[in-house]
Design an enzyme around this catalytic site. Structure first.
Site, mmCIF file in Angstrom:
data_model
loop_
_atom_site.group_PDB
_atom_site.id
_atom_site.type_symbol
_atom_site.label_atom_id
_atom_site.label_comp_id
_atom_site.label_asym_id
_atom_site.label_seq_id
_atom_site.Cartn_x
_atom_site.Cartn_y
_atom_site.Cartn_z
ATOM 1 N N TYR A 146 0.818 -1.213 0.000
ATOM 2 C CA TYR A 146 0.000 0.000 0.000
ATOM 3 C C TYR A 146 0.857 1.272 0.000
ATOM 4 O O TYR A 146 0.363 2.355 -0.270
ATOM 5 C CB TYR A 146 -0.952 0.016 1.207
ATOM 6 C CG TYR A 146 -2.104 -0.988 1.110
ATOM 7 C CD1 TYR A 146 -2.136 -1.937 0.092
ATOM 8 C CD2 TYR A 146 -3.145 -0.983 2.018
ATOM 9 C CE1 TYR A 146 -3.169 -2.857 -0.004
ATOM 10 C CE2 TYR A 146 -4.191 -1.902 1.924
ATOM 11 C CZ TYR A 146 -4.188 -2.834 0.913
ATOM 12 O OH TYR A 146 -5.221 -3.748 0.818
ATOM 13 N N LYS A 197 3.028 -15.414 2.457
ATOM 14 C CA LYS A 197 2.940 -16.201 1.222
ATOM 15 C C LYS A 197 4.372 -16.541 0.818
ATOM 16 O O LYS A 197 4.855 -16.191 -0.273
ATOM 17 C CB LYS A 197 2.194 -15.375 0.153
ATOM 18 C CG LYS A 197 1.864 -16.131 -1.120
ATOM 19 C CD LYS A 197 0.764 -17.183 -0.976
ATOM 20 C CE LYS A 197 0.572 -17.925 -2.289
ATOM 21 N NZ LYS A 197 -0.343 -19.080 -2.147
ATOM 22 N N ASP A 230 -3.565 -17.991 1.784
ATOM 23 C CA ASP A 230 -4.748 -18.649 1.211
ATOM 24 C C ASP A 230 -5.311 -19.675 2.180
ATOM 25 O O ASP A 230 -6.521 -19.754 2.414
ATOM 26 C CB ASP A 230 -4.432 -19.262 -0.169
ATOM 27 C CG ASP A 230 -3.093 -19.996 -0.230
ATOM 28 O OD1 ASP A 230 -2.338 -19.964 0.760
ATOM 29 O OD2 ASP A 230 -2.813 -20.609 -1.273
ATOM 30 N N ASP A 254 -5.661 -6.608 5.526
ATOM 31 C CA ASP A 254 -6.856 -5.907 5.045
ATOM 32 C C ASP A 254 -7.911 -6.925 4.627
ATOM 33 O O ASP A 254 -9.075 -6.859 5.034
ATOM 34 C CB ASP A 254 -6.455 -5.006 3.859
ATOM 35 C CG ASP A 254 -7.586 -4.082 3.412
ATOM 36 O OD1 ASP A 254 -8.560 -3.919 4.169
ATOM 37 O OD2 ASP A 254 -7.479 -3.530 2.305
ATOM 38 N N ASP A 258 -11.570 -8.477 6.923
ATOM 39 C CA ASP A 258 -12.970 -8.462 6.465
ATOM 40 C C ASP A 258 -13.551 -9.874 6.496
ATOM 41 O O ASP A 258 -14.693 -10.087 6.902
ATOM 42 C CB ASP A 258 -13.079 -7.912 5.033
ATOM 43 C CG ASP A 258 -13.341 -6.404 4.995
ATOM 44 O OD1 ASP A 258 -12.842 -5.711 5.908
ATOM 45 O OD2 ASP A 258 -14.036 -5.938 4.071
HETATM 46 C C1 IPM Z 1 -9.496 -0.768 6.088
HETATM 47 C C2 IPM Z 1 -9.999 -0.133 4.829
HETATM 48 C C3 IPM Z 1 -8.933 0.817 4.298
HETATM 49 C C4 IPM Z 1 -7.689 0.005 4.053
HETATM 50 C C5 IPM Z 1 -9.334 1.623 3.060
HETATM 51 C C6 IPM Z 1 -10.532 2.494 3.344
HETATM 52 C C7 IPM Z 1 -8.195 2.433 2.515
HETATM 53 O O1 IPM Z 1 -10.345 -1.108 3.908
HETATM 54 O O2 IPM Z 1 -9.188 -0.039 7.037
HETATM 55 O O3 IPM Z 1 -9.437 -1.993 6.130
HETATM 56 O O4 IPM Z 1 -7.557 -0.638 3.026
HETATM 57 O O5 IPM Z 1 -6.808 -0.023 4.909
HETATM 58 MG MG MG Z 2 -10.294 -3.089 4.667
#
Ligand code: IPM
Ligand code: MG
Length: 379
Positions: A146, A197, A230, A254, A258
């Site tokens: 990133y 990985k 994975d 990231d 989620d």
């Molecule tokens: C998170 C979000 C952010 C990230 C975005 C909004 C840039 O997805 O905090 O997980 O990728 O870090």
């Molecule tokens: Mg995120």
């Protein structure tokens, strides 16, 4: 903690999308802790995003920058959404969340994944898979792909376009986040799973070697395992209760966080803390935010779930203010509100009454009064 006094400075920045709505409920919770529990903090609210951009030409106006600079802790709402196209990319980038994480060097991003038994009926995973789930993902937040250079989009001689980014990690970047993971594990079940990985990427080979070296040098009392990313994604869905602390790089963290949110019942429930290095006064700058993001589809409707933000306040109480009792109290109040049937739309089982954002704030405040009252009776 602030040097001149005992007051901890908190900047409250709702931001965009559902950010301001959920953060308004957290503000009420913060006020409750100041009034009822004497928590030593001062709060400064500041604007971020499209609204101040239209007024001042900056997504991060000077007043907000100052409030965040001077704060010990930032309570952040959310950023992003379709309307933000009105902000030109350069102006957006100048004050972006990524640039703030980087500016304050908030390299250790803690995302606790705790299943709520009360939500098992509305959760996407089976109750027997969710039972007992309690782990923390530590995502490296200020390096990796990133932030790596070079990056860009170029046009090739044959007219095709080529996009490119750079994944990179240094010894120190790996070691400091791994250290956070080992230290946290020592306060929990003493297990760290490092995710990479390394069968494909050199950055991951280095990651794994440095984690192993640090473990051998300083943390051999902690159990250390490794998973490829994975496989980790599969294990989080298959048997999430096996994990205690999981540490991984920026992009893997990231994505996995989620995914892991589903092992907690709902993305709307997930809090986070992003911690910087310890300074010479022993302080550690921190930003607390719900993981859910700006959710533009429901922004402004007053139906967003404020619990991710409210549970971020619990992390603030625990990590910045060192008030474990107050953090426990708030987490208990959230549990008790859920147990008594309080549900926003995202966590409502079919047929359940759906509370608004404000009503969920009310429910947690009521539960706080009740739990605090009980505590006094027992004292
Ligand atoms: C998170 C979000 C952010 C990230 C975005 C909004 C840039 O997805 O905090 O997980 O990728 O870090
Ligand atoms: Mg995120």
């Amino acid at each position: 903690m602030n040097n001149a006094s005992n007051m901890v400075k908190v900047a409250v920045v709702g931001g965009e999308g559902i950010g301001p709505e959920v953060t308004a409920q957290s503000r009420r919770i913060l006020d409750w802790f100041v009034a009822r529990r004497g928590v030593p903090m001062t709060m400064r609210e500041a604007q971020y995003g499209l609204v101040p951009y239209l007024a001042t030409g900056k997504v991060l106006p000077d007043d907000t920058r100052e409030a965040m600079d001077e704060a010990d802790a930032i309570l952040w709402g959310a950023t992003g959404g379709p309307e933000t196209k009105e902000v030109p990319p350069a102006a957006r980038k100048a004050g972006s969340l990524l640039s703030l994480r980087s500016k304050y060097d908030l390299y250790a991003n803690l995302r606790p994944i705790v299943a709520s038994p009360a939500l098992s009926a509305s959760a996407p995973l089976k109750p027997e898979v969710l039972e007992g789930v309690d782990f923390v993902i530590i995502r490296e937040l200020t390096s990796g792909i990133y932030f790596g250079e070079p990056r860009g989009i170029e046009t090739l001689p044959d007219g095709q376009r080529r996009g490119f980014n750079t994944e990179q990690y240094t010894t120190n970047q790996v070691r400091r986040v791994a250290r956070s993971a080992f230290e946290l594990a020592r306060t929990r079940r003493s297990k760290v799973c490092s995710v990479d990985k390394a069968n494909v990427l050199e950055t991951s080979v280095l990651w794994r070697e440095e984690v192993i070296a640090l473990h051998r040098e300083e943390f051999s009392d902690v159990e250390l395992t490794h998973l490829y990313v994975d496989n980790a994604a599969m294990q989080i869905v298959r048997e999430p209760r096996q994990f205690d602390v999981m540490v991984t790089g920026n992009i893997f963290g990231d994505i996995l966080s989620d995914c892991a949110a589903m092992a907690s019942g709902s993305l709307g429930m997930l809090p986070s803390a992003s911690l910087g290095p310890v300074d010479r006064f022993g302080r550690r700058k921190a930003l607390y935010e719900p993981v859910h993001g700006s959710a533009p589809d429901i922004a402004g409707k007053g139906i967003a779930n404020p619990l991710g933000s409210i549970l971020s306040v619990a992390m603030l109480l625990r990590l910045t203010l060192d008030r474990a009792d107050d953090a426990d109290l708030l987490e208990q109040a959230v549990k008790s509100a859920l147990a008594s049937g309080a549900r926003t739309a995202d966590i409502a089982e079919p047929g359940a009454k759906k509370l608004s954002t404000v009503e969920m704030g009310d429910a947690v405040l009521r539960a706080l009064d009740k739990v605090a009252g009980k505590e006094r009776e027992h004292a």
